[in-house]
Design an enzyme around this catalytic site. Structure first.
Site, PDB file in Angstrom:
ATOM      1  CG  HIS A 292      -0.454   0.282   2.514  1.00 21.90           C
ATOM      2  ND1 HIS A 292      -0.550   1.513   3.107  1.00 21.90           N
ATOM      3  CD2 HIS A 292       0.206  -0.506   3.390  1.00 21.90           C
ATOM      4  CE1 HIS A 292       0.021   1.472   4.309  1.00 21.90           C
ATOM      5  NE2 HIS A 292       0.487   0.255   4.503  1.00 21.90           N
TER       6      HIS A 292
ATOM      7  CB  CYS B   9       2.430   5.116  14.463  1.00 22.62           C
ATOM      8  SG  CYS B   9       2.825   4.418  12.878  1.00 22.62           S
TER       9      CYS B   9
END
Ligand SMILES: *Cc1c(COP(=O)(O)O)cnc(C)c1O
Length: 399
Positions: free
Chosen positions: A202, A326
């Site tokens: 991805h 993140c």
């Protein structure tokens, strides 16, 4: 503008329409389980094996050295945990860097709890490890070196061939998290002496949830997932056939167009860097100017709080990030920015803009204008900036 300007391609990319076209028949028409025996299913198993061959050829590996996984994080976990456990009798020391992705760093912290000893190499101000320091860190009980090929936050490219050379010389396995590098810059496991490599679809206009781990034949690799005989018995579970087909299609596209893409993206990247440096005061480029990913721009702005900047840019239709998807939601400054020596105050005002082959100069012009407005607005509300201006004024009076 009213439309979306997507500059967060290091977080994920848009699935390319050509990739989607290659994937769709494996959802609808050729839905057979590649492990089944009849000819209908052989279309699926053939597609998986073709994908394996294509990807192997791209990185100078044998098809039997490619294991399909559920993405980059899984590949990183597999490489580190399984190698550590398998070679524990040889030693329990692992070397990595302080700027790795959390998929590597948190796995290392887990391994430390299991009794492994981990050395976290520091990096210079550009975010590059020192090869002499790496050499000096190797001990008789060192079993693995894991250093990323390119950093996801600041875009710096590590001296991978140099690390591979040292690993080979000392007989230590070398794993590289190549999730940001694979498909963007040339990588060759053979020439660079890489024993294990992680990549993810991805990040190169392929589908989410599929990756690979390359493992050199000479490395012993016990199973990650026990069950069926898929992936030579190492990772059980019915193959994600459309995902794997899409990964290979995306990788092939990337490889076929790599030279032009690098030229196009790095031209735009340097244009964006130049405009920001020239037009926005108190901006600091992070990462190396030359040894950096072709699509990667990362700045810190003084007197700016990063989250507010991202929210205002979002209001202008611009998708950007502070450096890592993140850590959003946490107030801790990035471990990467602290590792390259940025003080907390500066590290908080960070902005990552990652381009793609679809990005246009017009989009970047729009982004620079919006960014200038955003930064001006935030600084006008910043007490730190006000203090700074006052003290600068005082200094002028004295001089
Ligand atoms: C995105 C990323 C990963 C995680 O890959 P996923 O496929 O999202 O699990 C690991 N390492 C780096 C450097 C990355 O940029």
């Amino acid at each position: 503008m009213g439309q979306l300007v997507y500059l967060d391609n290091a977080a994920t990319t848009q699935l390319h329409p050509d990739v989607w076209k290659e994937m769709t028949p494996y959802f609808t028409e050729f839905y057979g389980n590649p492990s089944s025996i009849y000819r209908f299913a052989q279309t699926s198993s053939q597609a998986v094996e073709n994908a394996r061959e294509e990807i192997a050829a791209m990185i100078g590996a044998k098809p039997s050295e490619i294991y399909f996984t559920g993405g980059g994080s899984e590949s990183d976990n597999w490489a580190l945990k399984i190698i550590a456990e398998t070679y524990r009798s040889k030693g329990n020391h692992i070397i990595t860097s302080s700027i790795e992705h959390h998929a590597v760093l948190h796995t290392c912290q887990y391994l430390e709890k299991q009794g492994f000893d981990v050395t976290y190499l520091s990096v210079n101000e550009q975010g590059i490890i020192d090869l002499d320091q790496l050499k000096q860190s190797i001990r008789p009980d060192t079993i693995l070196i894991s250093i990323m090929a390119a950093n996801n936050e600041i875009g710096t490219i590590q001296p991978i061939a140099g690390i591979g050379q040292i690993a080979k010389e000392f007989g230590v396995f070398f794993h590289t998290d190549a999730v940001q590098a694979f498909g963007h810059i040339p990588l060759n496991a053979e020439e660079m002496n890489i024993d294990l490599m992680s990549a993810s679809a991805h990040k190169i206009h392929g589908p989410k949830g599929v990756g690979f781990l390359y493992v050199r034949t000479s490395v012993k690799l016990p199973p990650l997932i026990h069950g069926g005989a898929q992936e030579r018995g190492k990772r059980a579970g019915t193959h994600n056939v459309p995902g794997i087909v899409g990964f290979a299609a995306a990788a092939k596209r990337a490889a076929d167009h790599m030279k032009e893409t690098i030229e196009y993206e790095s031209g735009l990247r340097d244009y964006l860097i130049e405009r920001i440096e020239n037009e926005i005061p108190f901006s600091v480029l992070n990462g190396d100017r030359i040894r950096r990913l072709p699509h990667h721009v990362h700045f810190c702005f003084r007197f700016i709080e990063g989250e507010s900047m991202l929210i205002l840019l979002d209001e202008a239709g611009i998708c950007a990030s502070s450096g890592s998807a993140c850590t959003s939601g946490s107030l801790d400054p990035s471990h990467v920015l602290l590792a390259i020596g940025r003080p907390h105050e500066l590290a908080h005002g960070s902005l990552r803009l990652t381009l793609s082959e679809q990005t246009t100069k017009e989009e970047l012009d729009y982004v620079v204008e919006e960014l200038k407005k955003t930064i001006q607005r935030l600084r006008s509300m910043s007490p730190l900036y006000e203090d700074y201006l006052k003290s600068a004024e005082r200094h002028k009076g004295i001089l």
